[in-house]
Design a protein around this motif. Structure first.
Motif, PDB file in Angstrom:
ATOM      1  N   TYR A 197       0.842  -1.205   0.000  1.00  0.00           N
ATOM      2  CA  TYR A 197       0.000   0.000   0.000  1.00  0.00           C
ATOM      3  C   TYR A 197       0.867   1.242   0.000  1.00  0.00           C
ATOM      4  N   ASP A 198       0.560   2.167  -0.896  1.00  0.00           N
ATOM      5  CA  ASP A 198       1.241   3.447  -0.975  1.00  0.00           C
ATOM      6  C   ASP A 198       0.198   4.542  -1.068  1.00  0.00           C
ATOM      7  N   ILE A 199       0.616   5.782  -0.794  1.00  0.00           N
ATOM      8  CA  ILE A 199      -0.249   6.943  -0.941  1.00  0.00           C
ATOM      9  C   ILE A 199       0.007   7.556  -2.311  1.00  0.00           C
ATOM     10  N   TRP A 200      -1.058   7.834  -3.040  1.00  0.00           N
ATOM     11  CA  TRP A 200      -0.988   8.403  -4.382  1.00  0.00           C
ATOM     12  C   TRP A 200      -1.772   9.707  -4.389  1.00  0.00           C
ATOM     13  N   VAL A 201      -1.498  10.557  -5.346  1.00  0.00           N
ATOM     14  CA  VAL A 201      -2.233  11.808  -5.508  1.00  0.00           C
ATOM     15  C   VAL A 201      -2.596  11.959  -6.974  1.00  0.00           C
ATOM     16  N   VAL A 202      -3.831  12.371  -7.243  1.00  0.00           N
ATOM     17  CA  VAL A 202      -4.295  12.625  -8.608  1.00  0.00           C
ATOM     18  C   VAL A 202      -4.844  14.042  -8.668  1.00  0.00           C
ATOM     19  N   ASN A 203      -4.619  14.714  -9.790  1.00  0.00           N
ATOM     20  CA  ASN A 203      -5.152  16.075  -9.982  1.00  0.00           C
ATOM     21  C   ASN A 203      -6.595  15.996 -10.440  1.00  0.00           C
TER      22      ASN A 203
END
Length: 181
Positions: free
Chosen positions: A175-181
């Motif tokens: 599990y990782d943290i992701w960011v989307v615009n």
């Protein structure tokens, strides 16, 4: 459901009960908490004052109502429900009235999260055949997929500016943290 001070002291059980009571969500003004309980044999949405008093049942569906999320201005609660036969995103007024199915799709729609300005709701769905992140207007219109793919995604959170969404994703058993615009 418990509260405590930020230093970990003064732990208080607000819902002393044998029922399942979980998924607390604070109102924006901190005066009430929405939560889920199976007190009546199915998962329903309730609210209570911050001190555990004035417990009010908002939903009465024989099925699952879960994951309550207060709107930023505190006038609505978004949640998931199986009232339509599968998981959809619903909203209701604070007294439980005006329950409206916003996503209304045969796929599983879950994890609703309000944008900071209250104009949009992000959610997770498998309607494209893979788990994806969607955004819709707060009235359910303009449902748009913003990210698709196979990884398990959950834990959506809007940035304070409302321009980005962070989420957790399981890719390669990590599990990782992701960011989307």
């Amino acid at each position: 459901i418990y509260t405590m001070k930020t230093d970990g002291t003064d732990l208080v059980n607000l819902t002393v009960s044998d029922s399942y009571e979980a998924v607390p969500s604070w109102s924006s003004d901190g005066s009430r908490i929405a939560y889920v309980s199976d007190q009546f044999g199915q998962y329903d949405i309730f609210t209570m004052k911050w001190d555990g008093t004035d417990r009010t049942r908002l939903t009465h569906f024989v099925g699952v109502d879960n994951l309550p999320q207060w709107s930023p201005k505190g006038s609505k609660i978004a949640y998931i429900s199986t009232a339509s036969g599968n998981y959809d995103i619903f909203v209701m007024d604070l007294d439980g009235s005006n329950q409206v199915n916003l996503s209304d799709n045969p796929a599983v729609d879950t994890y609703p999260v309000w944008s900071p300005d209250g104009l949009k709701i992000a959610f997770i769905s498998n309607r494209s055949g893979a788990i994806g992140i969607y955004v819709m207007n707060a009235d359910g219109s303009e449902q748009t997929q913003i990210l698709s793919g196979p990884p398990d995604r959950w834990g959506l959170r809007w940035s304070h500016s409302g321009l980005k969404i962070a989420f957790a994703a399981n890719q390669d058993s990590n599990y990782d943290i992701w960011v989307v615009n």
